[in-house]
Design an enzyme around this catalytic site. Sequence first.
Site, PDB file in Angstrom:
ATOM      1  N   LYS A 154      40.841  45.226  45.565  1.00 46.89           N
ATOM      2  CA  LYS A 154      41.390  44.098  44.692  1.00 46.89           C
ATOM      3  C   LYS A 154      42.085  42.854  45.521  1.00 46.89           C
ATOM      4  O   LYS A 154      41.456  41.761  45.680  1.00 46.89           O
ATOM      5  CB  LYS A 154      40.750  44.442  43.178  1.00 46.89           C
ATOM      6  N   THR A 155      43.037  43.195  45.285  1.00 44.89           N
ATOM      7  CA  THR A 155      44.257  42.635  45.101  1.00 44.89           C
ATOM      8  C   THR A 155      44.921  42.463  47.315  1.00 44.89           C
ATOM      9  O   THR A 155      44.660  41.150  46.976  1.00 44.89           O
ATOM     10  CB  THR A 155      45.868  43.452  45.084  1.00 44.89           C
TER      11      THR A 155
ATOM     12  N   ASP B 103      44.535  39.193  37.989  1.00 46.42           N
ATOM     13  CA  ASP B 103      44.214  40.532  37.585  1.00 46.42           C
ATOM     14  C   ASP B 103      44.403  41.220  36.300  1.00 46.42           C
ATOM     15  O   ASP B 103      44.674  40.616  35.334  1.00 46.42           O
ATOM     16  CB  ASP B 103      45.566  41.779  38.438  1.00 46.42           C
TER      17      ASP B 103
ATOM     18  N   THR C 275      38.718  46.086  36.255  1.00 49.80           N
ATOM     19  CA  THR C 275      38.989  47.965  36.032  1.00 49.80           C
ATOM     20  C   THR C 275      36.957  47.645  35.651  1.00 49.80           C
ATOM     21  O   THR C 275      37.009  49.105  35.863  1.00 49.80           O
ATOM     22  CB  THR C 275      39.758  48.656  36.675  1.00 49.80           C
TER      23      THR C 275
ATOM     24  N   ARG D 225      44.193  53.980  48.261  1.00 48.25           N
ATOM     25  CA  ARG D 225      45.373  53.912  48.151  1.00 48.25           C
ATOM     26  C   ARG D 225      45.988  55.651  47.922  1.00 48.25           C
ATOM     27  O   ARG D 225      46.977  55.286  48.134  1.00 48.25           O
ATOM     28  CB  ARG D 225      45.636  53.359  46.699  1.00 48.25           C
TER      29      ARG D 225
END
Length: 362
Positions: free
Chosen positions: A82-83, A127, A176, A235
Amino acid sequence: MNWDDTAPSTEDAVPAGADRLVGPDADGEDTAVEAALRPKDLAEFVGQERVREQLDLVLRAARARGATADHVLLSGAPGLGKTTLSMIIAAEMGAPIRITSGPAIQHAGDLAAILSSLQEGEVLFLDEIHRMSRPAEEMLYMAMEDFRVDVIVGKGPGATAIPLELPPFTLVGATTRAGLLPPPLRDRFGFTAHMEFYAPAELERVIHRSAGLLDVEIEADGAAEIAGRSRGTPRIANRLLRRVRDYAQVKADGLITREIASQALGVYEVDARGLDRLDRAVLTALLKLFGGGPVGLSTLAVAVGEERETVEEVAEPFLVREGLLARTPRGRIGTPAAWAHLGLVPPQHQPGGSGQQGLFGP
């Protein structure tokens, strides 16, 4: 390789399970390494094909009109990109980006200070937007729709609202837990995308790309072994790659093969399905101590020596997604797949390992 940062937070508490090798949240090391590994444009971004195609159309149309892009909402689990996508949006639009988080905005004045300092066309990445305070959230409605905010000066009957015009900007919100967003806020986003977990083949591409940037030699079967244990999250794939790289440099000649990857992840207690020590402890207690359940969450947490929140928020989501554990009104139960994964045989009185003996016997 795609994943996203954990944005700054005003909370001092460390999330449960934050130190897990297979945890989706970013730690200090992740944040330091990710900046160098992030893709810089949509063409370089791996996975999320449908989201990439839709977002590409939105950005191209905005550039053709010479206008700022529509506000974008990105939802999905941590670590899926997302970032990274927010930074790509800014790069594709040739605009600067401002990064903050919902927990950091406790008052409407905090948001007003950020909005009033934005440049025309700038991208504001927010965020965990669902954790923003309600007064700031209500101010954001007008800012997104009319590009202005009302700043309240004074208190009580003498208070005055001063309208403050804002330059056009693009808000990229990430969450999220999209279900916690109020409909008025969700409806103000022009484009909404849900980030899906990655397939093993996509994670292999992520790993090969990251290995090239980290100057790590890796064979195709080594990348496949790491991808299979990465829980569908880029990640985690990159974190496992770095740990396997360390093992290969110390224990081997630096080349990552399937055997080396398997041995390395065995040292770090990540099994072939991506389960770690906590995951296996929960399943082992559920199956061996309670015959597969049903068993209450608090009882299960005591059995594994963890807090209730740790079991519920850290271990359970992945176990449920993998079909190894199920939540029922009576409690948690182990599925046939859980018995098979641990190499155990379910009790005969308990088909599939999902029942429990009655008070006076089977």
